[in-house]
Design an enzyme around this catalytic site. Structure first.
Site, mmCIF file in Angstrom:
data_model
loop_
_atom_site.group_PDB
_atom_site.id
_atom_site.type_symbol
_atom_site.label_atom_id
_atom_site.label_comp_id
_atom_site.label_asym_id
_atom_site.label_seq_id
_atom_site.Cartn_x
_atom_site.Cartn_y
_atom_site.Cartn_z
ATOM 1 N N GLU A 267 8.384 77.189 21.447
ATOM 2 C CA GLU A 267 7.704 78.384 20.820
ATOM 3 C C GLU A 267 6.306 78.040 20.852
ATOM 4 O OE1 GLU A 267 8.369 80.026 17.274
ATOM 5 O OE2 GLU A 267 10.621 80.398 17.526
ATOM 6 N N GLU A 321 7.720 92.832 17.374
ATOM 7 C CA GLU A 321 8.918 93.122 16.821
ATOM 8 C C GLU A 321 8.598 93.730 15.445
ATOM 9 O OE1 GLU A 321 11.985 89.708 17.221
ATOM 10 O OE2 GLU A 321 9.978 88.535 18.035
ATOM 11 N N LYS A 324 9.825 92.359 11.746
ATOM 12 C CA LYS A 324 9.657 91.024 11.054
ATOM 13 C C LYS A 324 9.153 90.890 9.788
ATOM 14 C CE LYS A 324 9.591 87.387 13.549
ATOM 15 N NZ LYS A 324 8.867 86.207 14.395
ATOM 16 N N GLU A 330 2.983 88.328 12.281
ATOM 17 C CA GLU A 330 4.154 88.147 12.504
ATOM 18 C C GLU A 330 4.823 89.060 13.545
ATOM 19 O OE1 GLU A 330 6.659 85.379 11.998
ATOM 20 O OE2 GLU A 330 4.827 84.458 11.655
#
Length: 382
Positions: A267, A321, A324, A330
């Site tokens: 990541e 997203e 999250k 985030e």
């Protein structure tokens, strides 16, 4: 005849436009993290089309979602699939490990290319010492299951670590693991060396910049032109933080007696939005980080200490997203919004097919067919 050819060319362009086939495809030697903590994401089949239009052939999941794995069958896309931390205790049981592989992995092979399983994610970032103790036994049990089923040559076993497993990361040659993790990491490294699987790290220069924006050069973390820094112990020059972080991990591994384990970045990324205290979380910086990183990957660069080993990187993440937890950042690491629109420009263009009414699709297909017949008739009559 020249006029006929010119007209034919124009008609074919119209035909291609009508059939929605004009998709810009750029080859990227990069992997992508496909997170799904959201309630507004496109279906896996549409995502499959998007990634193939980008020519991205490596995807990392955080689970073994059968809907995704089926959607990517016969696409030649390679998958890393994940086992969440909540499964680690179960995976220490050979019967439960075998059941998981038989239910979640084997049915998708070989039509979907599953090449690796990550057992847990950032386990040492938790304070759960039982989880720490279960990590290696779970990896070993899962690997033994793959051996028993004859799958160990095509599916590797590893885990992904946060960069805070290091107690020292600069200069890179001084990199060492945290003392409290020594006994765990030493055995995990022995396991990697034994089965020849990679050591994965989640590395985010963004965090270093956010925490110390006055001391950390923004150009240095964004791969922009800068003076860089020299490791006085090796005389190696670093012009970006990510490569320095990777080499620090290599140094820490070497300090534990191993030079035969490859480090890969499972990541890395940069958020396009953040809270007020999340300095640097902007679309401009995210575009620079990921855009410059993609250029480095396309050049097959290695790090200064491993210049002959092209760095293997999975960018986080494919989509924003919306569910999250945590700070605003985030939920804003995606290269794309869920509707398929790029969050910022990094020089690549993909295509996410629209949701269409099947009857409308049939009509469009019939129209294209009629146009094609007319083109052929025109050619014959000319």
């Amino acid at each position: 005849m020249a006029a006929c050819s010119s007209l034919l060319f124009r008609l074919l362009l119209v035909l291609l436009t009508f059939s929605d086939s004009t998709v810009q495809i750029l080859g990227l030697g990069v992997g992508i993290n496909y997170g799904q903590i959201a309630n507004n994401l496109p279906s896996p089949s549409r995502v499959s089309y998007l990634l193939r239009s980008l020519n991205i052939s490596r995807v990392k999941l955080y689970d073994a979602d059968p809907n995704v794995l089926v959607a990517f069958s016969n696409t030649n896309v390679e998958f890393i699939i994940g086992l969440g931390n909540e499964y680690l205790q179960n995976m220490t049981d050979p019967i439960k490990a075998q059941n998981w592989v038989l239910q979640r992995v084997q049915p998708h092979l070989p039509q979907t290319k599953i090449t690796c399983i990550t057992v847990g994610n950032e386990v040492f970032k938790t304070n759960d010492h039982q989880l720490w103790s279960n990590l290696l036994p779970a990896m070993q049990t899962l690997y033994n299951t793959l051996v028993d089923l004859g799958l160990d040559k095509q599916v590797a076993v590893t885990t992904a670590h946060s960069l805070d497993i290091l107690s020292v990361s600069f200069p890179p040659s001084a990199g060492v693991f945290r003392q409290d993790l020594g006994e765990y990491l030493h055995e995990i490294l022995n396991f990697h060396a034994q089965i020849k699987s990679p050591f994965l790290i989640n590395a985010y220069p963004y965090f270093a910049y956010k925490d110390n924006p006055n001391d950390v050069s923004l150009d240095y973390v964004l791969f922009q032109p800068n003076q860089g820094s020299v490791d006085q112990m090796t005389n190696l020059k670093y012009d970006n933080m990510l490569y320095a972080q990777v080499d620090a991990v290599y140094s820490a591994i070497k300090a534990m007696g191993h030079t035969d384990i490859e480090v890969r970045v499972s990541e890395t990324g940069w958020p396009s939005r953040g809270d007020e205290n999340e300095v640097g979380a902007t679309p401009e910086n995210a575009g620079l980080y990921n855009g410059n990183l993609l250029k480095r990957i396309e050049e097959k660069q290695g790090t200064p200490a491993k210049s002959n080993v092209p760095i293997d990187i999975y960018v986080f993440a494919l989509f924003n997203e919306n569910l999250k937890p945590g700070p605003v950042s985030e939920r804003n690491y995606g290269l794309y919004y869920p509707n398929g629109t790029p969050v910022y420009n990094i020089g690549v263009q993909g295509y996410l097919p629209e949701l269409v009414d099947p009857s409308a699709s049939t009509k469009n297909g019939f129209s294209v067919f009629i146009l094609l017949i007319l083109v052929i008739a025109y050619i014959i009559s000319s």
